[in-house]
Design an enzyme around this catalytic site. Structure first.
Site, PDB file in Angstrom:
ATOM      1  N   GLU A  35      93.822  39.541  39.729  1.00 58.25           N
ATOM      2  CA  GLU A  35      93.165  38.255  39.485  1.00 58.25           C
ATOM      3  C   GLU A  35      93.139  37.787  38.033  1.00 58.25           C
ATOM      4  O   GLU A  35      93.255  36.577  37.783  1.00 58.25           O
ATOM      5  CB  GLU A  35      91.717  38.297  39.995  1.00 58.25           C
ATOM      6  CG  GLU A  35      91.581  38.438  41.489  1.00 58.25           C
ATOM      7  CD  GLU A  35      90.143  38.739  41.854  1.00 58.25           C
ATOM      8  OE1 GLU A  35      89.684  39.861  41.562  1.00 58.25           O
ATOM      9  OE2 GLU A  35      89.475  37.858  42.399  1.00 58.25           O
ATOM     10  N   ARG A  37      79.749  35.609  39.982  1.00 58.75           N
ATOM     11  CA  ARG A  37      80.898  35.883  39.111  1.00 58.75           C
ATOM     12  C   ARG A  37      81.165  34.707  38.171  1.00 58.75           C
ATOM     13  O   ARG A  37      81.551  34.900  37.022  1.00 58.75           O
ATOM     14  CB  ARG A  37      82.146  36.223  39.942  1.00 58.75           C
ATOM     15  CG  ARG A  37      83.284  36.787  39.107  1.00 58.75           C
ATOM     16  CD  ARG A  37      84.428  37.335  39.946  1.00 58.75           C
ATOM     17  NE  ARG A  37      84.261  38.722  40.312  1.00 58.75           N
ATOM     18  CZ  ARG A  37      84.592  39.761  39.541  1.00 58.75           C
ATOM     19  NH1 ARG A  37      85.124  39.565  38.345  1.00 58.75           N
ATOM     20  NH2 ARG A  37      84.404  40.992  39.948  1.00 58.75           N
TER      21      ARG A  37
HETATM   22  N1  MTE Z   1      99.417  39.000  45.240  1.00 53.34           N
HETATM   23  C1  MTE Z   1     100.091  38.656  46.346  1.00 53.34           C
HETATM   24  N2  MTE Z   1     101.434  38.740  46.338  1.00 53.34           N
HETATM   25  N3  MTE Z   1      99.449  38.204  47.471  1.00 53.34           N
HETATM   26  C2  MTE Z   1      98.080  38.078  47.502  1.00 53.34           C
HETATM   27  O1  MTE Z   1      97.517  37.676  48.517  1.00 53.34           O
HETATM   28  N4  MTE Z   1      95.962  38.339  46.273  1.00 53.34           N
HETATM   29  C3  MTE Z   1      95.312  38.396  44.956  1.00 53.34           C
HETATM   30  C4  MTE Z   1      95.970  39.449  44.069  1.00 53.34           C
HETATM   31  N5  MTE Z   1      97.404  39.309  44.095  1.00 53.34           N
HETATM   32  C5  MTE Z   1      97.334  38.439  46.329  1.00 53.34           C
HETATM   33  C6  MTE Z   1      98.067  38.931  45.211  1.00 53.34           C
HETATM   34  C7  MTE Z   1      93.890  38.675  45.021  1.00 53.34           C
HETATM   35  S1  MTE Z   1      92.835  37.423  45.381  1.00 53.34           S
HETATM   36  C8  MTE Z   1      93.381  39.921  44.777  1.00 53.34           C
HETATM   37  S2  MTE Z   1      91.709  40.198  44.761  1.00 53.34           S
HETATM   38  C9  MTE Z   1      94.254  41.072  44.510  1.00 53.34           C
HETATM   39  O2  MTE Z   1      95.640  40.736  44.579  1.00 53.34           O
HETATM   40  C10 MTE Z   1      93.955  42.156  45.532  1.00 53.34           C
HETATM   41  O3  MTE Z   1      94.800  43.225  45.433  1.00 53.34           O
HETATM   42  P1  MTE Z   1      94.599  44.426  44.371  1.00 53.34           P
HETATM   43  O4  MTE Z   1      93.141  44.682  44.252  1.00 53.34           O
HETATM   44  O5  MTE Z   1      95.331  45.542  44.974  1.00 53.34           O
HETATM   45  O6  MTE Z   1      95.176  43.934  43.082  1.00 53.34           O
HETATM   46  N1  HPA Z   2      85.310  39.720  44.382  1.00 54.66           N
HETATM   47  C1  HPA Z   2      85.684  39.640  45.655  1.00 54.66           C
HETATM   48  N2  HPA Z   2      84.845  39.842  46.651  1.00 54.66           N
HETATM   49  C2  HPA Z   2      83.574  40.138  46.367  1.00 54.66           C
HETATM   50  C3  HPA Z   2      83.140  40.245  45.054  1.00 54.66           C
HETATM   51  C4  HPA Z   2      84.054  40.017  44.011  1.00 54.66           C
HETATM   52  O1  HPA Z   2      83.722  40.092  42.828  1.00 54.66           O
HETATM   53  N3  HPA Z   2      81.832  40.541  45.072  1.00 54.66           N
HETATM   54  C5  HPA Z   2      81.494  40.613  46.362  1.00 54.66           C
HETATM   55  N4  HPA Z   2      82.539  40.368  47.159  1.00 54.66           N
HETATM   56 MO1  MOS Z   3      90.519  38.371  45.724  1.00 50.20          MO
HETATM   57  S1  MOS Z   3      89.695  36.489  45.583  1.00 50.20           S
HETATM   58  O1  MOS Z   3      88.998  39.127  45.258  1.00 50.20           O
HETATM   59  O2  MOS Z   3      90.546  38.507  47.438  1.00 50.20           O
END
Ligand code: MTE
Ligand code: HPA
Ligand code: MOS
Length: 809
Positions: free
Chosen positions: A761, A358
């Site tokens: 993210e 990534r």
């Molecule tokens: N928001 C909160 N409040 N707590 C979390 O742990 N994790 C982040 C983001 N926002 C997180 C957060 C991360 S690393 C990811 S990948 C996404 O939320 C995952 O949730 P989603 O795919 O439903 O957005």
């Molecule tokens: N994000 C989080 N986890 C993962 C990914 C990614 O892009 N690819 C494989 N595992």
């Molecule tokens: Mo988020 S770093 O893809 O859990």
């Protein structure tokens, strides 16, 4: 009545009143009522489904689950040295401690001693080779948590080890050729060159920039630490309550450790107190130890980490070190680029390979790079195994090109925004990424243009220059940075999800899906999607704990895909039920099934208006199946790992931020004065939740780039910054006094769930603007004559070092 305290005190609506500030989308109690006419349940700012429970302290986290009689507590004995061989353990001394029931070592694991997620190179308990200071060597099970911890602390005294010299930094790992996975190379040339040819192109360019950059790692600092509670079940089966983003993976790891089939392992998670990537793979060790102990003792066992131990045992965001060589023209356009990125992977592979993938796929960020050669090295070091953290290598890839463009602008004496613009991806041409995916949804120009105007960028640029001209000690800096972030797992098969929707005879609805709730509002969005699909009020729908016995073979809730994947799967399940209800209603009341409408808790059929619950009751009597599964797999994805080409991302999310800072050139202190953000969330499913994600990601990313510094002792390899006393995360106080956060309201061109876009993210890249505003302020102190050698995090020390360099030049 068992109502949450906040509801008693405030009433459900006013409990959220404090959300209101200067941002555009806030919880609006009337919004749903207004939207009722249209029957919409998506696109509405409503509170997090657990908000009242959160504020009342009534939301159940793993440690709040009432303990079963006989529950025992576990603590881990950690290696006090970073590298060497384990020769022996004086287990009798540990066993003799008060309250100790059992001490477990690697040999007590009935199945495989491994909790590696992709590469199986991650021992649960030390197998003889000591890999880092903090590595779990043994597990103490005792009658109380305190007793277990006191006994585990003996690890400093009871281990006999043969010491080896640890490898601690990415530079040392790279010098020795120590990697956790083979190096990766991503080369693209629009003129048919190879890496050698690209080097020649760089050398032939009108201008050249050769430099290096260091960017630190980051601790997830989830408020709820790692925890698992394992309960033995009949026939050797086990039920694990685990704070995890990846219940199915926990199920597999525990099954392997216990040598059980997957059907004998039940993993459940109602919510996490934050994950941020830190519970994507690394909840595994704790789930496995708790399960092994529960199995060995036939008692429920809880393993809850202390914050310091959490720091010492688990990994975090990879720090990166870059060396680059760039050729560019008079406009600041990058003609050729070569970059090596070396990450600190730690002692095992964990997710370091996809993180590096990534990173390489985000070095382009918003920019077209005609000739580019990238090399990624995941350095093996004697430190915690680094892992996912919000952005997953994307921020580490993109910050490098932003640093490059910032330097190019300074060297040419041009505004950095003009240089960035000159490099933007085109819409119809100059639109193919280095990994050969065509960018089909480029909204950089309109988005950045809107933010430039709304933030008054040009006038403030002039004001900053005027301020600096008359201010010898305090210097201001300003920066606008854009982002483009690819949405999907770049491992194709992870892009699938399942859901289960039950409609009960009273018309209430329960949804279960493969995603996990970590505070991001996933369940809120999924409930909205289901309510919308069935035309009912939000409050009719309830989401339950993620559970491997309900939806099988789920992917991690990660890569920001939670709502995209699980929202679509839940919609699919709800749609099937709606179609059955429509057929049943048409059969009873006339008209065709296609004409039946569901809206506002009502069903409109053949000129009649029936309550949703009435139609459900009729369908039950007609023996219609009132529950359904649903499934979704993201279409159109491809990825060739060897050539690093394909279409790894379904679409891109965009955003931009402008930050203004002031620094004190005598002390290195700084303050964020104002931030303006415009973030693309497509047609947002819930603008208030999305704004919360944007604000949170911005402040969290600002912490990464400024105050959060990880320091390992250069000889012992001990992480010395393992508690909030020495590791500084941002607080509410660090929010800028002016914080204008808005969503760019434009539909996703792809058929995502209600044309929304992922938002978890991408906004973590917005605080690049803070870092480059600081770099701009430092540069001003040197009269903008030379590039500040500013590394991240831009701590007071880092700022002072950079100031010293620009003032001496
Ligand atoms: N928001 C909160 N409040 N707590 C979390 O742990 N994790 C982040 C983001 N926002 C997180 C957060 C991360 S690393 C990811 S990948 C996404 O939320 C995952 O949730 P989603 O795919 O439903 O957005
Ligand atoms: N994000 C989080 N986890 C993962 C990914 C990614 O892009 N690819 C494989 N595992
Ligand atoms: Mo988020 S770093 O893809 O859990």
């Amino acid at each position: 009545m068992n109502k949450p305290i906040a509801e008693h005190l405030l009433g459900p609506a006013t409990a959220f009143a404090s959300y209101q500030d200067n941002t555009a989308a806030r919880i609006d109690p009337q919004a749903e009522a207004r939207a009722q006419d249209a029957g919409a349940r998506v696109g509405i700012s409503r509170a997090h489904e657990s908000a009242a429970l959160h504020v009342a302290g009534a939301a159940t986290y793993i440690d709040d689950i009432p303990e079963l009689a006989g529950t025992l507590h576990c603590a881990l004995g950690l290696s006090p040295v970073a590298a060497g061989r384990l020769l022996g353990i004086d287990l009798a001394a540990v066993q003799a401690m008060p309250g100790v029931v059992r001490v477990l070592v690697a040999a007590d694991i009935p199945g495989t001693n491994d909790c590696g997620s992709i590469v199986h190179d991650d021992p649960i308990l030390c197998d003889g080779e000591i890999r880092y200071l903090g590595q779990p060597v043994f597990a103490v099970v005792a009658s109380t948590r305190d007793a277990a911890r006191r006994a585990a602390a003996l690890a400093k005294k009871v281990l006999q080890v043969e010491l080896a010299k640890p490898v601690l930094t990415p530079r040392d790992a790279h010098a020795g050729g120590h990697y956790v996975v083979p190096p990766m190379h991503l080369v693209r040339s629009t003129s048919g060159r190879d890496a050698e040819g690209i080097r020649a192109a760089i050398a032939a360019a009108p201008h050249r920039l050769t430099d290096s950059l260091d960017v630190g790692g980051q601790e997830q600092f989830y408020l709820e630490g790692q925890i698992s509670y394992a309960i033995p079940k009949e026939g050797g089966a086990v039920h694990v309550h685990c704070s995890t983003q990846h219940p199915s993976e926990m199920q597999h790891l525990v099954a392997h450790a216990l040598h059980l089939p997957a059907h004998a392992v039940h993993v459940e998670c109602r919510r996490m107190g934050g994950g941020f990537g830190g519970k994507e793979s690394q909840s595994g060790l704790f789930a496995c130890v708790a399960a092994v102990a529960a199995r060995a003792l036939r008692k429920p066992v809880k393993l809850r980490l202390d914050r310091d131990d959490d720091f010492m045992v688990t990994g975090r965001r990879h720090c990166f070190w870059y060396e680059y060589d760039i050729g560019y023209d008079d406009e600041g356009r990058i003609l050729g680029a070569e970059i090596s990125m070396v990450s600190r992977a730690g002692h095992s592979a964990d997710l370091s390979a996809p993180v590096m993938t990534r990173a390489l796929c985000h070095f382009d960020n918003a920019y077209w790079l005609p000739e580019v050669a990238m090399h990624g090295y995941s350095g093996r070091t004697n430190t915690q195994s680094n892992t996912a953290f919000r952005g997953f290598g994307g921020p580490q890839g993109a910050i490098a090109v932003e640093n490059i463009l910032d330097s190019i602008a300074r060297r040419l004496g041009r505004d950095p925004l003009a240089v960035r613009r000159a490099n933007f991806y085109g819409v119809k041409e100059r639109n193919v990424t280095p990994y050969q995916q065509t960018v089909q949804d480029n909204i950089l120009e309109p988005l950045v243009g809107e933010l430039e105007a709304s933030s008054d960028y040009a006038a403030r640029r002039a004001a900053v220059a005027a301020f600096n001209a008359t201010s010898p000690v305090l210097k201001r800096g300003l920066a606008l940075t854009p982002l483009k972030f690819g949405i999907s797992f770049n491992v194709k098969h992870f892009n699938q999800a399942g859901a289960l929707v039950h409609v009960y005879t009273d018309g209430s609805i329960l949804v279960n899906h493969g995603g996990t709730e970590m505070g991001q509002g996933l369940n809120t969005k999924v409930c909205q999607v289901v309510a919308h699909e069935l035309g009912v009020a939000f409050d009719r729908v309830r989401a339950t704990a993620t559970d491997t016995t309900k939806v099988a073979n789920t992917s991690a809730t990660a890569a920001s895909t939670g709502a995209d994947l699980n929202g679509k799967a839940a919609q699919d399940a709800a749609r099937q039920i709606r179609e059955r209800l429509a057929a049943c209603a048409a059969g009873r009341h006339g008209g065709t099934a296609e004409q039946v409408r569901f809206a506002n808790d009502k069903v409109f059929v053949n000129g009649r208006e029936l309550g949703f619950d009435v139609v459900v009751g009729e369908a039950y009597l007609d023996r219609v199946q009132l529950w359904s599964d649903g499934f979704y797999a993201t279409p159109g994805l491809s990825w060739d790992r060897e050539t690093m080409t394909g279409r790894p991302f379904y679409y891109f999310a965009y955003g931009a931020a402008v930050s203004e800072v002031v620094i004190d050139t005598l002390t290195g202190e700084w303050k964020l004065l104002r931030a303006d953000i415009l973030q693309d969330a497509g047609k947002s499913l819930n603008p208030a939740v999305d704004i919360g994600q944007v604000e949170g990601a911005f402040i969290q990313g600002m912490g990464w780039l400024t105050t959060e510094e990880l320091v390992w002792h250069p000889e012992s390899g001990k992480l010395t910054t393992h508690a909030p006393s020495t590791y500084k995360i941002p607080t509410a106080n660090d929010c800028p006094p002016v914080f204008n956060v808005r969503l760019f309201d434009r539909a996703n061109v792809e058929d995502s769930i209600h044309r929304s876009k992922a938002v978890g993210e991408p906004p973590l890249l917005l605080p690049f603007s803070v870092f480059f505003a600081i770099r701009d302020a430092v540069s001003a102190a040197g009269g903008h004559r030379t590039d500040p050698p500013l590394s991240a995090p831009a701590t007071g020390e880092s700022i002072l070092r950079a100031l010293g360099a620009v003032q001496a030049a």
